[in-house]
Design an enzyme around this catalytic site. Structure first.
Site, mmCIF file in Angstrom:
data_model
loop_
_atom_site.group_PDB
_atom_site.id
_atom_site.type_symbol
_atom_site.label_atom_id
_atom_site.label_comp_id
_atom_site.label_asym_id
_atom_site.label_seq_id
_atom_site.Cartn_x
_atom_site.Cartn_y
_atom_site.Cartn_z
ATOM 1 N N LYS A 107 22.743 -47.982 7.574
ATOM 2 C CA LYS A 107 23.010 -48.264 8.992
ATOM 3 C C LYS A 107 23.575 -47.050 9.727
ATOM 4 O O LYS A 107 23.580 -47.020 10.956
ATOM 5 C CB LYS A 107 23.943 -49.464 9.123
ATOM 6 C CG LYS A 107 23.274 -50.765 8.696
ATOM 7 C CD LYS A 107 24.146 -51.985 8.950
ATOM 8 C CE LYS A 107 23.398 -53.272 8.675
ATOM 9 N NZ LYS A 107 23.201 -53.525 7.236
HETATM 10 C C1 LIG Z 1 22.104 -54.400 6.689
HETATM 11 C C2 LIG Z 1 21.773 -54.247 5.250
HETATM 12 C C3 LIG Z 1 20.557 -54.720 4.686
HETATM 13 C C4 LIG Z 1 19.552 -55.510 5.480
HETATM 14 O O1 LIG Z 1 18.844 -54.729 6.390
HETATM 15 P P1 LIG Z 1 17.989 -55.410 7.570
HETATM 16 O O2 LIG Z 1 17.491 -54.286 8.377
HETATM 17 O O3 LIG Z 1 18.962 -56.288 8.308
HETATM 18 O O4 LIG Z 1 16.913 -56.207 6.922
HETATM 19 C C5 LIG Z 1 20.293 -54.467 3.346
HETATM 20 N N1 LIG Z 1 21.187 -53.813 2.574
HETATM 21 C C6 LIG Z 1 22.365 -53.354 3.064
HETATM 22 C C7 LIG Z 1 23.309 -52.653 2.147
HETATM 23 C C8 LIG Z 1 22.698 -53.546 4.412
HETATM 24 O O5 LIG Z 1 23.872 -53.110 4.875
#
Ligand SMILES: *Cc1c(COP(=O)(O)O)cnc(C)c1O
Length: 432
Positions: A107
């Site tokens: 993210k």
């Molecule tokens: C947010 C997140 C996901 C999921 O990603 P999306 O784009 O919401 O499908 C998977 N793994 C981790 C570690 C995350 O923080």
């Protein structure tokens, strides 16, 4: 470039409006009106380009009309101060490590890009902008760190007291500068309700400028396409079919991959790798989408019962179930299966997966066909989930990277609030 709403019930908007509003007026998600393909020369030269250079070429296709080239280059280069290595874990299966950013989760890419884009748009005005973000853990840290030190912006992170992990809490309560952590005596839903109340409070909004850094924002969503190209660039044998396995929750990551494919990235297909929250898995099987409340799993960032970006997938494929199934297959795994995979891979290869990456790895192990190359997105560093991972591979076997250790050394600073809007409002009302 104009942006339309997936609900098709409100006029198209500019990039600036799409980014500052987040959600369209008709509650739909913004989509760019065009997805342009990259030229053949780009794919021919891609192996000699670094992550920043590749991403800049991709970014120009989305944002080139709306942001001066030099500014866009600066935004991309300042966002991507780390690489996304591609590591072969077992025969034909590669880990795309997306955890080398400041908070050790993928993210970081979207949050850092959005912070800089927002700052560019808001820089024209002299007013301070307040970003309100409710978090159950990872989003708060990525957003807070993404906006840290960005001029003209203050971030207020609301989190449920006692309900996030130590490392997650340290990642947004120790930063200082333009970041304030608000510890709410309640649940994540209470935090989200407080933020929603603020956005509906017209009197408050006439006094201070507030915005959200939600994951559905196009400025967080689109940059996630960058690393699919970077993965491809690093592949030695580009003649084989490539399958991406994406551990999915809200489906932002996977949808960005679909955009990359539309832009010409030669991906054979995607695997939507789910934990027990198998809403999309069921949709792929039956053509019926039935959201339901999420269940808790050890891959908790994927505990989503109504994935917000699913609307983007439907829109991209004009609701054609068959066409969607041609590009995406689904898998779903229990916590026991996730533990089993994490343990087996550690034992046989020494590679330490995190619970989310383990879901992606297992999907490739089961679905990959002869002659195909599989890449799974390793979405977070295993040390972000030390307790869970050590319970599987044994105490002391999950080394904490220096970056995460540094967070643990910081001093926690937070303001305590009840889940009652009046006191939160009084806090906001004091801001300038
Ligand atoms: C947010 C997140 C996901 C999921 O990603 P999306 O784009 O919401 O499908 C998977 N793994 C981790 C570690 C995350 O923080």
């Amino acid at each position: 470039m104009k942006y339309y709403s997936t609900n098709h019930n409100t006029p198209d908007v500019t990039l600036e409006l799409a980014v500052t509003q987040g959600l369209a007026a008709d509650r739909g998600l913004f989509m760019p009106e065009r997805i342009e393909t990259l030229p053949e020369s780009f794919f021919r030269d891609i192996s000699s380009m670094n992550f920043q250079e590749i991403s800049f070429e991709v970014a120009k296709k989305f944002f080139g009309e709306d942001i001066p080239e030099y500014t866009l280059q600066k935004i991309v280069f300042n966002t991507l101060t780390f690489d996304t290595p591609l590591i072969e874990v077992s025969k034909d299966i590669y880990s795309l490590e997306l955890f080398h950013g400041p908070t050790s989760a993928f993210k970081d890419v979207g949050a850092r890009f959005m912070a800089r884009l927002l700052s560019h748009f808001l820089g024209k005005e002299k007013k301070m902008v307040h970003v309100l973000v409710a978090t159950s853990g990872d989003t708060g840290s990525a957003v807070a760190n993404g906006f840290l030190g960005v001029p003209g912006i203050k971030v207020h992170v609301l989190y449920p007291k006692g309900k996030v992990s130590d490392i997650q809490e340290k990642q947004f309560t120790t930063l200082g500068q333009n970041i304030t952590a608000l510890e709410i005596d309640g649940t994540f839903d209470d935090c989200q309700a407080l933020v929603k109340s603020a956005f509906m409070d017209e009197a408050l909004k006439s006094k201070i400028t507030i915005t959200s850094a939600n994951s559905i924002n196009v400025a967080r969503f689109l940059p996630q396409a960058f690393y699919y190209f970077n993965a491809w660039a690093k592949l030695e044998d580009k003649s084989r079919k490539v399958v991406f396995s994406v551990p999915s929750g809200n489906f932002g990551n996977l949808t960005a991959g679909l955009f990359a494919k539309r832009m010409g990235l030669p991906v054979s297909n995607f695997i939507a790798a789910n934990n027990l929250n198998d809403i999309v898995f069921n949709y792929l099987k039956s053509g019926i989408y039935s959201p339901r409340p999420s269940v808790s799993t050890i891959a908790n960032a994927m505990d989503v019962g109504d994935p917000s970006n699913f609307a983007r997938i439907l829109d991209l494929y004009k609701n054609d179930h068959q066409a969607i199934c041609a590009d995406i297959t689904g898998t779903t795994y229990t916590d026991d299966q996730i533990r089993e995979t994490l343990f087996a891979v550690y034992k046989s290869t020494g590679y330490l997966l995190d619970p989310h990456g383990a879901v992606g790895y297992r999907a490739l192990e089961e679905e990959l066909k002869e002659g195909e190359t599989g890449i799974f997105l390793e979405t977070a560093h295993p040390a972000k989930f030390t307790e869970t991972v050590e319970a599987i591979v044994g105490n002391g076997n999950v080394p904490m990277p220096q970056k995460l250790q540094n967070f643990m050394k910081g001093e926690k600073l937070s303001l305590e609030f009840t889940s009652d809007y009046a006191s939160f409002r009084a806090y906001l009302n004091e801001l300038e």
